[in-house]
Design an enzyme around this catalytic site. Structure first.
Site, PDB file in Angstrom:
ATOM      1  CE1 TYR A  56      -3.260  -2.788   0.299  1.00 14.89           C
ATOM      2  CE2 TYR A  56      -3.670  -2.170   2.575  1.00 14.89           C
ATOM      3  CZ  TYR A  56      -3.963  -2.955   1.488  1.00 14.89           C
ATOM      4  OH  TYR A  56      -4.943  -3.910   1.574  1.00 14.89           O
ATOM      5  CB  SER A 215     -22.060   4.169   1.127  1.00 18.54           C
ATOM      6  OG  SER A 215     -21.969   5.129   0.077  1.00 18.54           O
TER       7      SER A 215
END
Length: 301
Positions: A56, A215
């Site tokens: 990452y 969401s």
């Protein structure tokens, strides 16, 4: 904060974990100060599970976590359970070049992660994907050696199919499988989830809101370097189809005046199933090149 034990013999962690990926990569620019404040707030709220990957931001995320933890009292810092994925190969521009899970590579990756995180052990260590060139038994065996040496506490898995999970568990106890699981990504229910249950392996679900798709807040217009710009579920007719599912789900939610700690009844679950039936979403969860690298998507196994 509710707590959960990962699998039969894994650590006890918060039911909600903090995925740190977006603080360094994949969702566009991130603010360092805001990221550290988020880590501090999560730990203060009782979140103990922090998930990262050595790839990452090519190590940036691990260094960020180190910086955030360094400013905390020892009791709060020591409560953090750090889960690290390894094995993905990247280049300076951020491109992808497969996976390396050879035993020698495992030892190399863990050495760098220990240094970047500033710790003497990693709580949960897991290969990010199945390396098609290396038997999973060899990879797990190498991590098992690190457990014996004290550098790793628990072994986890990520995105493996049922057969590979069984092979991995035959070498060493597995704490948990990290895998995408949400209302619109339910492929694990057929073989992977039953396999984990039978073997006493916990499941750490990620993408529970399908990258924000369900969401109720996501809008078109991805930020620079946001991988959703090339994600099939967010493309053209697919995203229009999928946002229609979200609107059907919104009706169900509004009827129940839901909150974030809502516990669903059988009637609630049935209403959600009617709004978004299994398999109703359009588009795969990753682009085709990445989907081909997911052992979890290669059949019941």
């Amino acid at each position: 904060m509710k707590m959960r034990t990962l699998g039969r013999n894994g650590p006890t962690v918060s039911a909600l974990g903090l995925g740190c990926m977006g603080m360094s990569d994949f969702y566009g620019p991130a603010d360092r100060t805001e990221s550290i404040a988020t880590l501090h707030s999560a730990l203060e709220a009782g979140v103990t599970l922090l998930d990262t990957g050595d790839f990452y931001g090519m190590g940036h995320n691990e260094l960020l976590i180190r910086e955030a933890l360094a400013g905390l009292p020892p009791s709060r810092r020591d409560a953090a359970i750090i889960s690290v994925k390894f094995g993905a190969l990247r280049d300076p521009p951020g491109g992808w070049h497969g996976y390396d899970s050879r035993p020698a590579a495992v030892r190399n990756f863990v050495a760098y992660s220990l240094q970047r995180l500033g710790v003497d052990h990693i709580d949960i260590y897991r290969p990010a994907r199945l390396d098609p060139q290396v038997p999973i038994e060899e990879t797990i065996g190498a991590i098992a050696d690190l457990v014996k040496e004290g550098y790793v506490r628990q072994i986890g898995l990520s995105e493996l199919g049922a057969a590979s999970i069984r092979r991995a568990a035959s070498v060493h106890p597995i704490s948990d499988l990290q895998i995408e699981y949400s209302l619109v990504s339910r492929g694990i229910e057929e073989a992977i989830l039953p396999t984990c249950r039978s073997l006493g392996i916990g499941v750490t679900a990620y993408g529970v809101l399908s990258r924000g798709l369900i969401s109720g807040h996501w809008q078109a217009g991805a930020k620079r370097n946001d991988f959703r710009a090339v994600s099939p579920r967010f493309q053209g007719a697919n995203v229009a189809h999928n946002l229609a599912l979200v609107e059907a789900l919104r009706v169900t939610a509004e009827q129940r005046s839901v909150t974030v700690d809502l516990e669903l009844s059988a009637d609630d679950l049935a209403a959600i199933e009617r709004a978004v039936p299994k398999g109703a979403v359009a588009g795969e969860r990753y682009a085709s090149a990445q989907m081909s690298q997911l052992d979890s998507e290669k059949g019941a196994g």
